[in-house]
Every structure is written in C-alpha cells, then in structure tokens.
Design an enzyme around this catalytic site. Structure first.
Site, PDB file in Angstrom:
ATOM      1  N   LYS A   7      39.317  72.801  13.154  1.00 16.70           N
ATOM      2  CA  LYS A   7      38.387  71.678  12.990  1.00 16.70           C
ATOM      3  C   LYS A   7      39.142  70.405  12.614  1.00 16.70           C
ATOM      4  CE  LYS A   7      36.886  70.542   9.197  1.00 16.70           C
ATOM      5  NZ  LYS A   7      36.417  70.275   7.843  1.00 16.70           N
ATOM      6  N   PRO A  39      31.740  72.339   4.717  1.00 16.09           N
ATOM      7  CA  PRO A  39      32.748  72.564   5.771  1.00 16.09           C
ATOM      8  C   PRO A  39      32.947  71.372   6.697  1.00 16.09           C
ATOM      9  CG  PRO A  39      31.350  74.500   5.547  1.00 16.09           C
ATOM     10  CD  PRO A  39      30.739  73.416   4.693  1.00 16.09           C
ATOM     11  N   LYS A  47      43.503  62.890   5.735  1.00 16.34           N
ATOM     12  CA  LYS A  47      43.490  64.350   5.568  1.00 16.34           C
ATOM     13  C   LYS A  47      43.681  65.043   6.918  1.00 16.34           C
ATOM     14  CE  LYS A  47      42.609  68.423   3.640  1.00 16.34           C
ATOM     15  NZ  LYS A  47      41.342  69.027   3.251  1.00 16.34           N
TER      16      LYS A  47
END
Lengths: 296, 296, 296, 296
Positions: free
Chosen positions: A241, A67, A172
């Site tokens: 996140k 993660p 990303k």
C-alpha cells in the site's frame, strides 16, 4: 487538561493510545471492532465511546490511526460521524499512513466546519509506539501543530514539520518505497551471488563495509533472511500500500520515476502471491523462487 | 623478500603501489602511459619496466589494476606480454574491478602455463588506498590467496575470500549496483518530496532515522547533493560499467532481476548524457532535469 | 549438382531438409539423436552420416539448424567435427536462431580454415518450413550468400541480406523481442479491461481497428487466448532465449533499452514458472495469475 | 429533429461538429476560446452559445470534446454550467479521451439531476473525423446509448458498447498505451539494428513479414521515422496523458503491469524533453539521442 479522542486501536494505535491514558488527558476511545475498545477502556479506566461522534464530543484533539485514508474519510459524515461530534477550533490529528490526495480532501471537508487537520503518520514500529519514541511526520499548519503538541509529545520523540497537508504521508510513503526498493534489489543481488558461489554472510559483511550498504543489508538480511526467521513485524500488504502511495505521489508531482513505479508493480505481484499475512521481508522469497535459490 | 610487479598506476593503483615501494618488497612498475611509471619509479626508487613481460620477470606476484578486464586480457599475449615474463608457480593478482566472465577466461589462459590467478577488486576509494585500509574481495583458490597474503596486507585491511575466480568481481559489481539503485531511487523520491513542498534536509533527517536509510541517504545526499558540491570522486562512467557487469552476472546466474537491469539502463543513458568526466552522484541531475526541480 | 549436409533435424530442420532431399541435391543428414537421422535417411533415400565430419565430407554447403549457437560451436572441433570434414572454399550456412557474438566467433574459427560462414536464421514456423516459404535473414558476405543461393531457395521464399555476420541473428532476435513485448503488454492491458467489465472480444475488435494493433492482437489473442486453446507451436523457452539474445545485442550496441531489458526479465521469470514445454503465448497466464482474471 | 449542443471545437471536435451542422439537427456550439465558436457558427449557420448553460438549453444531447476530463468536470457547475442548462432525461455524450475515475464522478454528479452520461472517446484521427468514420468507444447504459444513436451515427462508423461508464475511456487508453509501448520498443530494437549494420528499411521489411509486426512497424516507422518526416498528427503530450490514464486504470484494477507502467514513465520524460508541440512519434528521437544513432 486536554480532552482527547482516539480512534483506531490496531497494532500501532493501541500502544499509542496508552500514552494518552494518563492523568494528563481525558481520553475516549472508539474502534471499528467494539470489543477492543471496550477492553482498552476497562483496562485503562477511560471512556468507551459508542460512535465516532460520541468519541469526539468535548475533545479538542481527535486522533485517528487506521490502515488507509479510506477508513478515515468514511468516519467523517453522518449523524454518528466525526464532523457531527467535533466543534469549530478542534483538530483531527490523523496518524494513519495515508495518501496525500485523500488527506487534502479530508482537510478541505473539515475546513468547511472550522476544524483543523494534520496528516501525521508515524514511524518506529510497535516497539517505538510502546516506549513512546515514535517519529511523527506532520503535514499542515505549524500553528495547528503547535496547538496539539502535548498530544504529539505523549507518543512521539522526533516530531517533524514536513510541509503542507499531505506531506507527512508523502514522506512516510517515500521512506517506505526506498525500503521496498532496497529489499527487492538486495534480494536480486544476493540471489545471484549465492548462485555464483559467494557465501551470503560474507557478501553482506563486505557490502556493509562498503558503499552499497543500507538498513536492509545491515539489519534485515542478516537477522531475518539468512536466519530464515522472517518474523512478522510489518505486513507486506501494508508496504505494498505504501509503495503504491509513493508511486501515486511521484505521478502527481510529475517526477519520472521508473524505479519506484517498477517496485510498486513488483510488490503488488508479491502481495498477491504471498497473501495478506506475509511479512514485508518475505518479498525476498518471490525473488528466491524465481531464481531457484535460497539466500542463506 | 617478495619480488612484485605492479601494472596500472591510475587513481587507485598509484597509492596501492606505494605500499609496495618499501624495503619489504622488490618492486617493478609499468603503466600504459610510460611517463607515470617513470615518475613513480624515480620518486620511489623502484624499477621502471619497459614492457609487461619485463615487469613480470623475476616477480612471484604480478598485480594489475586497470579500468576493465579488457585491458588486463590485452596484456597477456605476445613477446612483451605478461605470459612471456611470468614463470610457473607465480600469481597474477588482478585488482581490476573486472567482469567475472573475462576473469574466468584469463584464469584458464594462465592455467595453461601453470600461473595462478586471483580476481581481487578493492573498495575503499582513493582515501582507503592511500592509508592502506582497502577491502579486497578475492575470487580464486584459497591456497593461492594465502601465498600472496603479504602483498594483500600491504594495501588491504579487510581481505575477504569470496569464492571461485570471478566472485570477487561479482561481489564488487553487486555492491556498486546497489549503490546505483540507491542513488537513482533516492533521487526520484527526493525530487517528488521537494516538489510537494518538503524541505530536502528535513526529509533526509527523517529517512535517516527510519527504515529507508542507506549510505546514499546518510552520506551522499547530505554532503554532495543538497550542497550542490558534487565532488568528482568516482566517475559515473565507472559506475555505469560496474552496474553493467552486475546486470551481466544476474543474467549468467539466471536470476530475474528487473530492478538491477533497469538501473543498468538508467545509468547507461545518464553516462551518455553527462559524459566521461561526471561523478557518479551527478546521475541525480538527470532525475532533476526530468522532474524540473533541484534537490536542495 | 550441389552436395549438401544437413545437421539438426528438429521441428523446423526436418521440413527444411526435406526440400533438399530432391534430385537437385546430393544430401547427407546427421542428428544428435541418431534415430531421427536414420529414419529421415531411410524415408528420403539420402545418406545418414555417422558424425558431423562424415556428413560434411564432400559437401559444398553444410546447413546447421539447432536450438542455440552453443550446439553449433560444439560441433566444430575434434576428429569428428565439422572442421575435420569441411574443405577450403565450402560454406557453413547456420540456420540456427543464434546469438551474434557466438556467430562472430564461429566465423573467425572457420575463416582460419578458409571456410565461409553465414548466420541465417529463419522465420515462418513449421508451416513455412513445410511449404518452403520461410523468410531467411542472412548475415555475412553477399558473395558467399550468392554461392549458396540454390540451397537457400530450396526452403526460403524471402531471402534477405541483413549485414555482417551476426546481423541475421540480431534481426531475428529483435523481431522476437517485439513479439514478446507485444504479448506481455497486451496481456496487461487486456487483463485490466476484463476486470473493468469490457468484453475482451469487443476490446480486441476495437484495438484491431485502431492504432494499438499488432500481429499479437490480430492473431494470437483472438485465436489462442480468448479460446483458451494455447496451442503449442513455439516454445516459451525458445522465445525467452531469443529475447535474451536481443537484450544482449542492445547492450553490445550501447542502446539504452528499458522496455526490451525488462521484457527479458519477465520472460525469464515466466519460463521458470511455466517450464520447458509451455508455448510462448502461455506467458499470458502469468499476467492472468498475478491479476486474478482470465482473458476470455 | 434532435437538438444538440457541441462544446469543444478543437482539432477533432470541429470536424465532428460539422456532421451535426445539417438539416437533421438543431445545433448550438460553444468553445472556451469564443472566436472559434463564433467562426464556426457563422460558417455553418448554427447558434453560437454564450455559455455552456446557454448551449445546453433545449438540447436533448450535449456533446463534449476536450483534452482531458478535468475540462469537462469544470463545465458542470455554476450559473453558466451545463447542469444549469440541461434538463432531466437529457444526455451528456462525452467524447473526450477521459479518465475513467473522473468519468464516474461526472456520471454520479449528473445522475443527481436525472441527466444521463456516456463516456465516448473516439479513434480515427482528424481524417476519420472529417469523413465521419470514427470509431466510438462507449461506456454507460445501453439504453442511453440507443437514445443518442442518431448523433453517434453522424460522425461515427464503428459504434461499440464497451461496458459501464469509464470503460470507453479505459479501452481508448489501453489502445494508446499499446501504441506507446510499440513505438518505444520498436525504437529500441531498430536503433540497435542500425548500429549493428542492418539497413532499417530491410529490417522493417522482414519484421513486417514476421511475428513482431504491428501498426507501428507497418505504418509509422516506414512513413514517418525512416523518412525523417515526423509529421505532427497527434501530440506526444496527449499520448503521454493517455498512457498515464492507462497506467492509472491498471493500478485501479490491481493488475501488475510493469511494461505499461514503465512506458508511462518513458513517455512522461520524453514529453518533458520534447515539449508540448512534438508529435507522438518523435518519442523515437529520445531513444535515438540516448543510442547515438538515427534510424534512417
């Protein structure tokens, strides 16, 4: 034949690892929850490693998919850690959607042992992982990237060298931050139009023929919001996140970025309000609640 | 044969009016700068009206196409005004990218005289106006819209009924606000990636294969920013006006809208900094100046 | 002896009107809810008017004190309206915390009838109204202001000429917008300090000896937040309205204002979340909910 | 008699160090630019150390006062570094306005050697440093704080224990972030009032008698903005740094903080625009430029 270790059998990691469970590779797997790795190993007839160090032993490429960068950094040290198992000249291919600052720290730690490092987050979702058509965004040395190309090609279709270590994660994160900006601003605009008496389907149809269109207006709103389906494909917690990573990258690079910073705050608040299991598109519901209208 | 008046021969209005200078319509034109209307009338063998009232005389449909609603509202009154020339049962088709509040005021003024009103902003740019493929977003009565359909079809391809008067302008403004959000947030993200060592063309290529893509990343940045061409196709001043209208609509509709409100401020500041002639995509240059990098 | 009409016997209006129920003035009162005016008239031995027109009859000064400019504008017209009762040369002294644009419209309407207009919002709260120490911010002609000075001095201590009509309301709105900015930003900062282990009372003590201090850190947080008392002295709904007016003034004046615009959005959302009865300082609770901490 | 080392003889550090150049202390000084330390040592008859290690030798308390935590962290290691010179049981009293994350890293590094650490930023400016009336915000063990009290009392008047290491810096950063919020939002509001025809001095006078008042409206704007004096007392570059630290603290503590994050962006952009030497209050000039008005 390349010997590979794969650590992190989550929603994306599992289908990625399957592409390495072929005669072309000798594969060992490890997972924090051991049962998942045991099941994978039994099903695919590959080795279930007891520890990260054990997984890495003999591997020329170690793939990690977690993660956050924090989990990867936590696997490096100690007698069971990756560094204990990896040898000079091998490579850690980190497919985590990580944060560039931690990636650079990991790179520096591994370099002390002669181990190469690439940050290599992927996009394309579970579907892309299953059929092996992921986009892989790579930060690090082009030579190291060339050396792990067979592994990359096993699960990736579009394999892109972005720049130094951290730049895969930066790209990303920026992509996902734009997605977040689009979701929230489209929700604002669509909520106002709905309250002004404009049919949302008509509004999207016009926008999608015009200059304000995006993946969000063309795909997410018609299929997920107007239908009230809100399928859970990518957790809001993870998008939060990622926007946070993008916001941090903007600050590190000294780029004044009011829109992305504000979006980071909006998603942080939405994440707290909607919880850990909500899908990223459900952020729209926070705008709807504040506006007192449903976009449908 | 429909008798039509066309007022406002600007960059978009002129090619729109050309589609009405055909045997199907009896056309009169008027423009604030009279020379433009005189030239148009001479070229197209149509009547050059001396005043708005004169243009409207005998017309069943009056088309207006001005920078803002303010100019339209200013044409209504007085002996030379539109109301003096229009008769009960005729229609004002207002193709201005107007603000909904003023549109509703104009509607109410005209209703006192039995004159219909539609707000009908267009999208598709100068190119769409020239080949008659504009999208027309219509707010107002569907019956009135049906009655002016031959005029709409002369220049529009996608003719969409949006809702009550003002909703055409609201939709146009929201579309353009999303465009503005996309331009600024993409500039923020791309500036940071450029400073982080990612080639902008590579970054756009990846984003355009991923979830963060938009018309802005797919078309504007590759063709206009990376090339440093910044062609002047749509003025920043007009996009600033449109985002301001969207921001006002959000407030009227009581939709908390931090992203669109903040974007309105950013474009207002960019407009002041770059002046009246700058193109809308040149807003990117403000982000670049603040970041100390060019996206190329 | 000056004849005065007072319309709007709310929380602030009632104690203001009391200062006019003296031998120095001949007073008539009117209120939307008639019972309040009847009670006031009975208690203070003044005339209870049946309508705004009736209240205004014979008065040289009409004082209005309502939640928004909208209510004042709605009292002007019709057989029972203020214009029907007021005569040329008299003055409407509007103590509403109004919006400048509507104030200018009211001024123009009254000017057609030779009636003077001042926008004259007050600050000092209920306590200041009761002891007659309000600050009065006046927009309009200085000569008109001089002519109503006895009335102003009845309830005001600091009587300030600000500029043209609307500038009283603009100044009141900006003051309240700064209050709103301070409340929200202090909540953000104090929530983070609380989570970082800093005692909030210690933090406020240091800030109040340093450059970040404000009325909010010196008075509101110690007395209302840390104690969890949150007394209801000024409704969040009204502060939301005032920040909205300030935000509109900023846009009218073409001042890029990201902080005040964003604050307007935050208070609009807090108002919706906390409802009509919440006190303005309870906005802090929205920050606390999002942060997962109480500042105490 | 306490032996003290003082490192960092800048604008604040120099007058602080003077309070330690007394018979109560045995003082050694060191500065990156050696000439400053040599001059100080000559004037005050104290020891000029050749290196950080040399300064620390024999000292029970080492005081550091640098622009950022980065400079302090860079002094720790190597043969000339502080760790080489300090002994177990001594304390590093770090008066830098540092960032809490780095402070915690420094604490951990020193703890390996049995050296205590306090983060202890000061407020009160050059004037407060000169007369020894600084406020000192201390993060770290209360026992360690007690052990260095004689040093603290030499230059501090208000000595406050805030919480664990990092909380001194967090509180200082939040205070300064509130200052930054106040400066920018006051500039927005005052610019609009000036354009609306309100005399700025009148506006400030009213605000300072009302709920929107702050140190910024009471002191900075009257003395520095309206006079156009803009004295250079505290660099914008340093306030930008402090707001950035506050913004980072908010994110670490997971407190959604749209206002402070946005303020961080505004000051980052203003810093770039106005350069390294501008005073913090000159940020007002950016708002003025964007608004097209001077507040005077």
């Amino acid at each position: 034949m390349t010997t590979v270790a794969f650590l992190g059998l989550g929603a994306i990691g599992t289908p990625m690892a399957r592409h390495l469970a072929t005669p072309d590779f000798t594969l060992a797997v490890w997972n924090r929850t051991a049962k998942k790795a045991a099941d994978f190993a039994a099903t695919h007839h590959v080795r279930h490693a007891a520890t990260p160090a054990d997984a890495a032993r003999g591997a020329s490429v170690v793939v990690t998919c977690f993660p956050t960068s924090r989990e990867v950094a936590a696997l490096l040290d100690g007698p069971d850690g990756l560094i204990a198992g990896m040898t000079k000249g091998t490579t850690l291919l980190d497919c985590t959607s990580g944060d560039p600052a931690t990636s650079r720290q990991i790179e520096a730690r591994l370099a002390e042992h002669g181990i190469g490092y690439l940050d290599a987050p992927v996009s394309g979702g579970v579907a892309g992982a299953e059929i092996g058509t992921l986009t892989v965004m790579i930060g690090g040395s082009e030579a190291v990237m060339a050396s792990v190309m067979p592994v990359l090609e096993a699960f990736g279709e579009k394999i892109v060298h972005c720049g130094p270590v951290g730049s895969g994660g930066a790209l990303k994160a920026v992509n996902n931050a734009l997605l977040a900006v689009h979701i929230w601003s489209t929700a604002e605009g669509m909520a106002a139009l709905a309250k002004a008496g404009v049919n949302p389907a008509v509004a999207l149809d016009v926008i999608n023929a015009s200059s304000g269109r995006s993946n969000t207006t063309q795909n997410l709103f018609p299929a997920r919001v107007l239908t009230r389906a809100f399928p859970r494909t990518f957790r809001l917690a993870l998008l939060d996140k990622d926007v946070g990573i993008a916001a941090q990258v903007m600050r590190e690079q000294k780029v004044p970025s009011p829109l992305i910073q504000l979006t980071a705050e909006l998603f942080a608040a939405a994440h707290r309000e909607l919880g850990e299991e909500a899908d990223h598109v459900e952020a729209v519901k926070v705008v709807e609640r504040q506006a007192g209208v449903e976009i449908k």
